[in-house]
Design a protein around this motif. Structure first.
Motif, mmCIF file in Angstrom:
data_model
loop_
_atom_site.group_PDB
_atom_site.id
_atom_site.type_symbol
_atom_site.label_atom_id
_atom_site.label_comp_id
_atom_site.label_asym_id
_atom_site.label_seq_id
_atom_site.Cartn_x
_atom_site.Cartn_y
_atom_site.Cartn_z
ATOM 1 N N VAL A 26 0.842 -1.190 0.000
ATOM 2 C CA VAL A 26 0.000 0.000 0.000
ATOM 3 C C VAL A 26 0.880 1.243 0.000
ATOM 4 N N THR A 27 0.556 2.184 -0.854
ATOM 5 C CA THR A 27 1.364 3.404 -0.898
ATOM 6 C C THR A 27 0.515 4.568 -1.408
ATOM 7 N N HIS A 28 0.937 5.794 -1.104
ATOM 8 C CA HIS A 28 0.278 6.935 -1.737
ATOM 9 C C HIS A 28 1.180 7.507 -2.828
ATOM 10 N N ASP A 29 2.353 6.854 -2.993
ATOM 11 C CA ASP A 29 3.331 7.313 -3.972
ATOM 12 C C ASP A 29 3.119 6.546 -5.279
ATOM 13 N N ILE A 30 2.618 7.258 -6.291
ATOM 14 C CA ILE A 30 2.274 6.618 -7.566
ATOM 15 C C ILE A 30 3.490 5.930 -8.181
ATOM 16 N N GLU A 31 4.611 6.658 -8.219
ATOM 17 C CA GLU A 31 5.816 6.098 -8.855
ATOM 18 C C GLU A 31 6.287 4.843 -8.142
ATOM 19 N N GLU A 32 6.235 4.873 -6.830
ATOM 20 C CA GLU A 32 6.671 3.707 -6.072
ATOM 21 C C GLU A 32 5.811 2.503 -6.415
ATOM 22 N N GLY A 33 4.502 2.730 -6.492
ATOM 23 C CA GLY A 33 3.571 1.660 -6.815
ATOM 24 C C GLY A 33 3.866 1.047 -8.180
ATOM 25 N N ILE A 34 4.090 1.920 -9.175
ATOM 26 C CA ILE A 34 4.366 1.413 -10.530
ATOM 27 C C ILE A 34 5.700 0.674 -10.552
ATOM 28 N N TYR A 35 6.689 1.284 -9.922
ATOM 29 C CA TYR A 35 8.044 0.757 -9.975
ATOM 30 C C TYR A 35 8.117 -0.679 -9.440
#
Lengths: 277, 263
Positions: free
Chosen positions: A215-224
């Motif tokens: 779970v994250t609010h960081d879009i880039e982290e999620g995609i990465y």
């Protein structure tokens, strides 16, 4: 196959879920606050496959943590159910570990690093016949995987924030969970430590292939990190979109993040979230 | 010269120097009759009296009785205070049931209940041990309750996620996490237990260091009275010192954790 059916069937039909590791079926959660109900989650349904890396992306305060608490069994949903390996779940799942964002509050300051990693295994030993030697070996294996074996006899509070979260990750992995839930685990770390830990997590995941729901609010982290991202709306949380990330693995902080596919995904999701607000 | 100033103002020796200076002032004040030498005898006279009551065995006899009462009472209060505190802190129901009673009993001055206890238990050892136990019970109880109730939710949820049963959670997490509070309560209470032992002995009975000091005053053995007071200062200091040493050994993790947070 079953991805075709996902979500829309509701919880009366069990058949489509049998293949999935985890099915979240029509989950809703209301909180009673000062005489009125506020809805935190509204009829969420999705599935998680074996060995998959799924990220849930959503704005802060949209009910992501509530969702994880419900999946892990620490909280009961108002409506809907959680199905794990085809069986309805009513309590805490033995094969599931939830990793909290706040490592300093979830590690035990009176235990040393290795002893923290052993915690879950020590509990297991009470129930199944698990030899002390194996416990030590297994704890060492995962502490080594996060690169902290040399700190085994330190206390956790003697380590930096990033190292503490790695201890928490090793402790979770040592139990070899069939599903690892991570609640914004790198949210309170600085950018560089964060990138390091993302890569280490991917390495470990590729090595041990435990299913991870991140779970994250960081879009880039999620995609990465992920094979698939689920984007939630602001509170009450509903699924806005599910996207498969077919960027090549192993991923790389420089190459992956400058990949045109990565950039367009990032822009799409960003716009989606902006629109929903 | 600079070195001497450093030792005086920046090390422990400075404090010891202060004590020596004060005692010297006392000695001189009494010698030159600035204060009444009968009511405030010279330090050297007091020390002689102290040596003589020690060598005659009189002081030790009283201390044996006093320390027995003190540690029996304290031990009882620690066992009861910690076990009740753990239960009350852990169970919301028990907390709601007992909290008003605790808040009612805790602020009652211990001196106020002494007559009641004398009425019920007489003036012997039972009464004194009970009063010591009563007085040192409350800080231990209240600190234990606070400690248990203050255990971080994340820590509890983590333990449950890893599959801890209620008992495993209680034994392996709650008690450990609350232990700094429990130890604080025990440290407060050990000082209280010495004070209360002495008071109880002064009020009733004919043994113990409290009785010794009061009796010396009544029979006008003034140097012996002071000797008793000084000996109690030394005992109080030693007991506290031993406690702190044991605490820093057993609770090393907590000392390290808090000193890191202060930085």
């Amino acid at each position: 196959m079953n991805r075709l059916f996902s979500g829309t069937f509701g919880f009366f039909s069990m058949a489509p879920y049998i293949m999935s590791l985890l099915s979240v079926a029509n989950i809703s959660k209301d909180f009673l606050s000062s005489d009125q109900y506020t809805s935190a989650i509204k009829s969420l349904s999705f599935e998680v496959e074996e060995q998959e890396f799924v990220s849930i992306i959503g704005p802060s305060g949209c009910g992501k943590t509530t969702l994880l608490m419900i999946i892990s069994g620490l909280m009961k949903p108002t409506f809907g159910e959680i199905i794990f390996r085809g069986e309805k779940v009513n309590s805490l799942l033995p094969g599931l570990i939830l990793l909290f964002q706040d490592y300093s509050r979830s590690l035990m300051p009176w235990r040393t690093v290795i002893s923290n990693v052993r915690y879950g295994l020590d509990l297991k030993r009470q129930r199944i016949n698990f030899k002390a030697k194996n416990i030590e070996k297994q704890a060492e294996k995962y502490l080594d995987a996060v690169g902290l074996l040399e700190f085994r006899n330190h206390y956790t509070w003697q380590l930096s924030g990033g190292m503490q979260q790695r201890v928490a990750i090793a402790r979770a992995l040592a139990c070899e969970p069939s599903l690892l839930l991570m609640d914004e685990p790198f949210g309170s770390l600085d950018a560089q430590t964060r990138a390091e830990l993302e890569d280490q997590l991917l390495q470990i995941w590729e090595q041990f292939r435990q299913t991870i729901m991140f779970v994250t609010h960081d879009i880039e982290e999620g995609i990465y990190l992920s094979d698939r991202v689920i984007i939630l709306t602001p509170s009450p949380a509903e699924i806005q979109q599910e996207l498969y990330i077919d960027l090549p693995r192993p991923r790389n902080q420089l190459e992956t993040r400058s990949d045109p596919g990565f950039l367009s995904l990032r822009n799409d999701i960003h716009q989606m979230i902006l629109k929903s607000e | 010269m600079g070195k001497l100033a450093h030792i005086t103002f920046h090390t422990r020796w400075g404090g010891i120097l202060t004590i020596i200076s004060l005692l010297t002032l006392w000695e001189l004040g009494s010698t030159f009759k600035i204060v009444h030498p009968v009511y405030i005898p010279r330090i050297s006279v007091i020390l002689q009296a102290l040596l003589s009551v020690i060598s005659s065995g009189e002081l030790l006899l009283h201390y044996k009785v006093s320390l027995f009462r003190m540690f029996t009472g304290y031990g009882l209060s620690a066992v009861l205070g910690i076990s009740c505190g753990l239960i009350i802190g852990y169970s919301r129901v028990v907390f709601n049931l007992t909290e008003p009673v605790i808040e009612f009993c805790r602020p009652t001055p211990v001196s106020a209940i002494i007559p009641v206890v004398i009425l019920l238990l007489g003036i012997g050892n039972e009464m004194k041990i009970f009063i010591v136990a009563w007085a040192s019970f409350w800080p231990i109880l209240v600190n234990t309750i606070d400690g248990v109730r203050g255990v971080d939710r994340t820590l509890i949820e983590t333990a449950r996620i890893f599959g801890a049963t209620s008992w495993e959670l209680f034994r392996g997490v709650i008690i450990q996490a609350a232990s700094p509070h429990i130890v604080t309560g025990m440290r407060v209470s050990i000082a209280i237990s010495l004070i209360v032992t002495v008071i109880a002995e002064m009020l009733a009975g004919n043994s113990g260091i409290g009785f010794f000091v009061l009796d010396a005053e009544r029979t006008f053995r003034i140097p012996e009275m002071y000797a008793g007071v000084f000996s109690m200062a030394a005992v109080g200091y030693s007991v506290n010192r031993v406690f702190v040493l044991a605490e820093s050994h057993i609770m090393a993790w907590h000392k390290g954790l808090t000193s890191k947070e202060e930085r």
